[in-house]
Write an enzyme that holds these catalytic residues in place. Structure first.
Site, mmCIF file in Angstrom:
data_model
loop_
_atom_site.group_PDB
_atom_site.id
_atom_site.type_symbol
_atom_site.label_atom_id
_atom_site.label_comp_id
_atom_site.label_asym_id
_atom_site.label_seq_id
_atom_site.Cartn_x
_atom_site.Cartn_y
_atom_site.Cartn_z
ATOM 1 N N SER A 149 0.832 -1.203 0.000
ATOM 2 C CA SER A 149 0.000 0.000 0.000
ATOM 3 C C SER A 149 0.872 1.260 0.000
ATOM 4 O O SER A 149 1.713 1.437 -0.861
ATOM 5 C CB SER A 149 -0.969 -0.046 1.191
ATOM 6 O OG SER A 149 -1.962 0.937 1.096
ATOM 7 N N ASP A 283 -9.734 -3.279 -5.972
ATOM 8 C CA ASP A 283 -9.074 -2.462 -4.954
ATOM 9 C C ASP A 283 -9.561 -1.017 -5.050
ATOM 10 O O ASP A 283 -9.299 -0.337 -6.039
ATOM 11 C CB ASP A 283 -7.560 -2.528 -5.150
ATOM 12 C CG ASP A 283 -6.777 -1.915 -4.009
ATOM 13 O OD1 ASP A 283 -7.362 -1.156 -3.220
ATOM 14 O OD2 ASP A 283 -5.570 -2.194 -3.908
ATOM 15 N N HIS A 312 -7.147 -5.690 -0.584
ATOM 16 C CA HIS A 312 -6.053 -4.737 -0.375
ATOM 17 C C HIS A 312 -5.334 -5.042 0.945
ATOM 18 O O HIS A 312 -4.106 -5.088 0.999
ATOM 19 C CB HIS A 312 -6.612 -3.309 -0.366
ATOM 20 C CG HIS A 312 -5.572 -2.242 -0.260
ATOM 21 N ND1 HIS A 312 -4.983 -1.649 -1.358
ATOM 22 C CD2 HIS A 312 -5.001 -1.655 0.828
ATOM 23 C CE1 HIS A 312 -4.096 -0.747 -0.959
ATOM 24 N NE2 HIS A 312 -4.091 -0.730 0.363
#
Length: 337
Positions: A149, A283, A312
């Site tokens: 991320s 996502d 995610h």
């Protein structure tokens, strides 16, 4: 109170999915003056001594997402360590201030010397990781950086700012490296994070007084929609009832919305052969058209689209599956060492 270089340490022998005993070393240290939680898989606890003959050739270092609590990656690093036949250390370093320090340790080091301005901000978190490597890892050790991320943005910045790092490969999982505020989740969260985040502190403060068992029950309730949830994620999530910890998490997130705008295509181009991108199909932080566009811009890049439906926040329920995939991706690199 532990000072810089004086970690509060704990040992635990954990078991991986293959039922092997995995040595896991835990430290709370000060890095750039901020409390930092480090989990180290493998027998190597100190990689800073250049003259040591026992240093491994390679370190796998995890750069977390946000929340950047190391505990979320506990199962992941154990599975990765076993998948690598226990040959290389696998470490995860929390973001600065994304932890609940042990008793007797403050969130910010009590010192007159301020190592870094705004260590809890996005730029500070980049410098925090570079500082950790400089002080704790020999410059002779090659690195595999596995980022998740916002950790992917941080990793690209690290490679840009410290080209001397011996990065063998960077694996960027569900990369939030552009247009975060314009993403579906960003549009929802930006007003909350940038204008209303202080309103969240009072309920967190009140919830912090609940017994630990009740906090765990609340976390289980919040994650009830998952078929299987990693137990370490539940334990780690209890840290989110700390006001100091949640304040640092939300502050960093607010900066993400404002600062992660344009993709750094220059740094990607310069390091393309070292990068593996892994995008999700559903996502809401980095939607599929972000994948389509980067794939078009870098047709020769190793840019993959998830075919397994992983979320995610894969650490909540798919750590072992992700570790197995990464091990497979890196086999050629490892055989050439």
């Amino acid at each position: 109170m532990p000072g810089a270089g004086e970690p509060a340490k704990g040992e635990a022998n954990m078991r991986s999915g293959s039922e092997e005993s995995v040595p896991l070393h835990e430290e709370f240290i000060y890095c750039c003056g901020a409390a930092t939680h480090v989990l180290k898989c493998g027998p190597w606890k100190d990689l800073s001594k250049d003259e040591s003959k026992n240093l491994p050739r390679l370190l796998f270092m995890i750069i977390p997402g946000n929340p950047g609590l190391a505990g979320y990656y506990r199962t992941f690093i154990q599975a990765l360590y076993c998948g690598l036949n226990q040959q290389y250390p696998v470490w995860v370093v929390s973001h600065a201030g994304h932890c609940k320090p042990p008793s007797g340790m403050e969130m910010i080091e009590d010192t007159d010397i301020k190592e870094l301005e705004d260590v809890f901000g996005l730029n500070g978190q980049v410098e925090h990781k570079l500082n950790f490597l400089k002080k704790n890892v020999s410059k002779d050790i090659k690195l595999v950086l596995i980022a998740h991320s916002i950790g992917c943005y941080i990793t690209l910045e690290m490679m840009k700012r410290a080209s001397e790092l011996q990065v063998l490969r960077s694996v960027l999982l569900f990369p939030t490296i552009e247009r975060m505020a314009q993403s579906p989740q960003g549009k929802l969260m930006t007003p909350l994070l940038c204008k209303l985040r202080y309103a969240l502190y009072m309920p967190v403060y009140l919830l912090s007084f609940l017994p630990e068992g009740l906090k765990a029950s609340l976390v289980r309730f919040a994650l009830r929609g998952m078929k299987t949830c990693d137990e370490s994620s539940i334990t780690t999530s209890i840290n989110l009832f700390s006001v100091d910890c949640i304040a640092n998490i939300l502050y960093m997130a607010s900066q993400e919305m404002m600062k992660v705008v344009e993709r750094d295509s220059t740094t990607i181009k310069q390091n393309l052969k070292k990068l593996i991108f892994y995008y999700g199909t559903g996502d809401s932080w980095c939607p599929q058209h972000y994948y389509d566009e980067i794939k078009m811009d870098f047709p020769d890049g190793d840019i993959r689209l998830c075919e397994k439906g992983l979320r995610h926040a894969f650490v909540l329920d798919a750590s072992k599956e992700m570790a197995a995939m990464i091990t497979d991706w890196l086999q050629d690199d490892l055989t050439q060492l």
